[in-house]
Enzyme design. Sequence first.
Site, PDB file in Angstrom:
ATOM      1  N   ASP A  16      -4.272  -6.614  12.301  1.00 47.25           N
ATOM      2  CA  ASP A  16      -3.706  -5.958  11.116  1.00 47.25           C
ATOM      3  C   ASP A  16      -2.528  -6.808  10.656  1.00 47.25           C
ATOM      4  O   ASP A  16      -2.071  -7.705  11.374  1.00 47.25           O
ATOM      5  CB  ASP A  16      -3.221  -4.542  11.497  1.00 47.25           C
ATOM      6  CG  ASP A  16      -2.609  -3.793  10.321  1.00 47.25           C
ATOM      7  OD1 ASP A  16      -3.111  -3.932   9.185  1.00 47.25           O
ATOM      8  OD2 ASP A  16      -1.615  -3.069  10.520  1.00 47.25           O
ATOM      9  N   SER A  17      -2.005  -6.489   9.470  1.00 47.11           N
ATOM     10  CA  SER A  17      -0.800  -7.168   9.016  1.00 47.11           C
ATOM     11  C   SER A  17       0.396  -6.762   9.882  1.00 47.11           C
ATOM     12  O   SER A  17       1.359  -7.503  10.001  1.00 47.11           O
ATOM     13  CB  SER A  17      -0.525  -6.785   7.563  1.00 47.11           C
ATOM     14  OG  SER A  17      -0.448  -5.378   7.470  1.00 47.11           O
ATOM     15  N   TYR A  48       1.005  -6.873   3.525  1.00 47.43           N
ATOM     16  CA  TYR A  48      -0.023  -7.639   2.814  1.00 47.43           C
ATOM     17  C   TYR A  48      -0.404  -6.915   1.506  1.00 47.43           C
ATOM     18  O   TYR A  48      -0.842  -7.529   0.555  1.00 47.43           O
ATOM     19  CB  TYR A  48      -1.304  -7.740   3.646  1.00 47.43           C
ATOM     20  CG  TYR A  48      -1.309  -8.753   4.770  1.00 47.43           C
ATOM     21  CD1 TYR A  48      -0.147  -9.372   5.220  1.00 47.43           C
ATOM     22  CD2 TYR A  48      -2.515  -9.094   5.383  1.00 47.43           C
ATOM     23  CE1 TYR A  48      -0.196 -10.299   6.267  1.00 47.43           C
ATOM     24  CE2 TYR A  48      -2.572 -10.015   6.414  1.00 47.43           C
ATOM     25  CZ  TYR A  48      -1.413 -10.607   6.851  1.00 47.43           C
ATOM     26  OH  TYR A  48      -1.473 -11.517   7.880  1.00 47.43           O
ATOM     27  N   CYS A  79      -7.406  -3.259   9.269  1.00 56.02           N
ATOM     28  CA  CYS A  79      -6.547  -3.263   8.088  1.00 56.02           C
ATOM     29  C   CYS A  79      -7.457  -3.139   6.873  1.00 56.02           C
ATOM     30  O   CYS A  79      -8.376  -3.946   6.693  1.00 56.02           O
ATOM     31  CB  CYS A  79      -5.763  -4.574   8.028  1.00 56.02           C
ATOM     32  SG  CYS A  79      -4.815  -4.787   6.516  1.00 56.02           S
ATOM     33  N   ASN A  80      -7.199  -2.112   6.066  1.00 58.46           N
ATOM     34  CA  ASN A  80      -8.039  -1.909   4.879  1.00 58.46           C
ATOM     35  C   ASN A  80      -7.839  -3.018   3.861  1.00 58.46           C
ATOM     36  O   ASN A  80      -8.783  -3.445   3.197  1.00 58.46           O
ATOM     37  CB  ASN A  80      -7.702  -0.566   4.229  1.00 58.46           C
ATOM     38  CG  ASN A  80      -8.155   0.605   5.068  1.00 58.46           C
ATOM     39  OD1 ASN A  80      -9.230   1.139   4.866  1.00 58.46           O
ATOM     40  ND2 ASN A  80      -7.353   1.013   6.045  1.00 58.46           N
ATOM     41  N   GLU A 156       6.701   1.528   8.813  1.00 59.95           N
ATOM     42  CA  GLU A 156       7.152   0.457   9.722  1.00 59.95           C
ATOM     43  C   GLU A 156       8.625   0.677  10.088  1.00 59.95           C
ATOM     44  O   GLU A 156       9.076   0.296  11.150  1.00 59.95           O
ATOM     45  CB  GLU A 156       6.956  -0.924   9.086  1.00 59.95           C
ATOM     46  CG  GLU A 156       5.504  -1.367   8.962  1.00 59.95           C
ATOM     47  CD  GLU A 156       4.930  -2.088  10.199  1.00 59.95           C
ATOM     48  OE1 GLU A 156       5.701  -2.670  10.976  1.00 59.95           O
ATOM     49  OE2 GLU A 156       3.693  -2.052  10.377  1.00 59.95           O
ATOM     50  N   CYS A 188      -5.579   3.206   4.578  1.00 64.02           N
ATOM     51  CA  CYS A 188      -4.641   2.227   5.136  1.00 64.02           C
ATOM     52  C   CYS A 188      -4.403   2.662   6.574  1.00 64.02           C
ATOM     53  O   CYS A 188      -4.175   3.848   6.835  1.00 64.02           O
ATOM     54  CB  CYS A 188      -3.336   2.243   4.343  1.00 64.02           C
ATOM     55  SG  CYS A 188      -2.016   1.275   5.118  1.00 64.02           S
ATOM     56  N   THR A 189      -4.483   1.718   7.493  1.00 64.82           N
ATOM     57  CA  THR A 189      -4.422   2.098   8.909  1.00 64.82           C
ATOM     58  C   THR A 189      -3.022   2.566   9.345  1.00 64.82           C
ATOM     59  O   THR A 189      -2.867   3.053  10.456  1.00 64.82           O
ATOM     60  CB  THR A 189      -4.890   0.932   9.804  1.00 64.82           C
ATOM     61  OG1 THR A 189      -4.190  -0.256   9.430  1.00 64.82           O
ATOM     62  CG2 THR A 189      -6.385   0.715   9.659  1.00 64.82           C
ATOM     63  N   HIS A 190      -2.054   2.421   8.463  1.00 65.99           N
ATOM     64  CA  HIS A 190      -0.732   2.988   8.773  1.00 65.99           C
ATOM     65  C   HIS A 190      -0.704   4.513   8.547  1.00 65.99           C
ATOM     66  O   HIS A 190       0.085   5.217   9.161  1.00 65.99           O
ATOM     67  CB  HIS A 190       0.339   2.378   7.859  1.00 65.99           C
ATOM     68  CG  HIS A 190       0.802   1.014   8.263  1.00 65.99           C
ATOM     69  ND1 HIS A 190       0.000  -0.092   8.155  1.00 65.99           N
ATOM     70  CD2 HIS A 190       1.980   0.595   8.794  1.00 65.99           C
ATOM     71  CE1 HIS A 190       0.682  -1.150   8.575  1.00 65.99           C
ATOM     72  NE2 HIS A 190       1.881  -0.765   8.975  1.00 65.99           N
TER      73      HIS A 190
HETATM   74  N1  DGL Z   1      -2.411  -1.471   7.503  1.00 70.16           N
HETATM   75  C1  DGL Z   1      -2.766  -2.161   6.293  1.00 70.16           C
HETATM   76  C2  DGL Z   1      -3.981  -1.516   5.660  1.00 70.16           C
HETATM   77  O1  DGL Z   1      -4.736  -0.826   6.318  1.00 70.16           O
HETATM   78  C3  DGL Z   1      -1.718  -2.290   5.229  1.00 70.16           C
HETATM   79  C4  DGL Z   1      -0.434  -2.854   5.582  1.00 70.16           C
HETATM   80  C5  DGL Z   1       0.139  -3.818   4.601  1.00 70.16           C
HETATM   81  O2  DGL Z   1       0.336  -3.527   3.410  1.00 70.16           O
HETATM   82  O3  DGL Z   1       0.412  -4.898   5.079  1.00 70.16           O
HETATM   83  O4  DGL Z   1      -4.221  -1.695   4.485  1.00 70.16           O
END
Ligand code: DGL
Length: 270
Positions: A16-17, A48, A79-80, A156, A188-190
């Site tokens: 992931d990012s 990202y 990461c999506n 984060e 988004c995985t967050h």
């Molecule tokens: N966790 C990332 C996702 O699932 C997004 C994080 C980012 O913006 O870097 O899209």
Amino acid sequence: MNKFDLKTNNPIGVFDSGMGGLTVMREIMHTLPHEDIIYFGDIARLPYGTKSITTIRKFALQTAKFLIKQNVKAIVIACNTISAIAKDEVQKAAGNIPVIDVISAGSSDARHYNKIGIIATPATINSHAYPTAIYHQNPSALIVSQACALFVPMIEEGFIEHKALELIAREYLGMLIKQNINALVLGCTHYPLIKGTIMKIMGREVHIIDPAHTACRDLVKVLTNKNLLNLQKTTGSYHYFVTDIPLKFQENGERFLANKMENIELVNID
Ligand code: DGL
């Protein structure tokens, strides 16, 4: 096509990012306890989701190459944003290493509903990857998308149950409530980390979809079909590679993972 020697005792690579992918890794650790896993988080270059396609592709490829060098037997794009923008590039570099992504998983869960909301980073929303994948499986679905640029930096920062987060979430989710959606994809995985706040705002009637479960099921399927499941009896080992270790990194990471984090290593993949 690149051909790598895949062995059952090679690790699974998850990336992931940042720390969001740990919500997917948590699921894999739980479902496949005997697998060794390498996690990669590009913390130094996060987020990202607000970057250009060219940059996201470049970063994703650098990470994929790093994981391939670690002899992974499968790659999970946790990461999506990367799944939406760079999945094909990652798969091309990975050759015969299977690549699993969260958008294929999330869209296959969402296709069962008829009024679907998607929340994700601006890059994922602008890519239209979710609506494209869902329409393909359910052409009569109605889809409403909302970019939530502020969620990732807040998460984060550890703003998980915080008034400021709730205020911002109400602003983002207001439009989806007006549209009377019956399912909401956490694109988004967050976002699973703030599921409580999201559910509180959306109400009980809206089904929340976290693609991590299905991504994990897809991984099990692929490893089983390719005879690549690790047959060791002991619990797998976990190694975390990151491009930066900010303050409170471990504390926040352990919250994402709901587990202890050991073997954290700083790397430079530029
Ligand atoms: N966790 C990332 C996702 O699932 C997004 C994080 C980012 O913006 O870097 O899209």
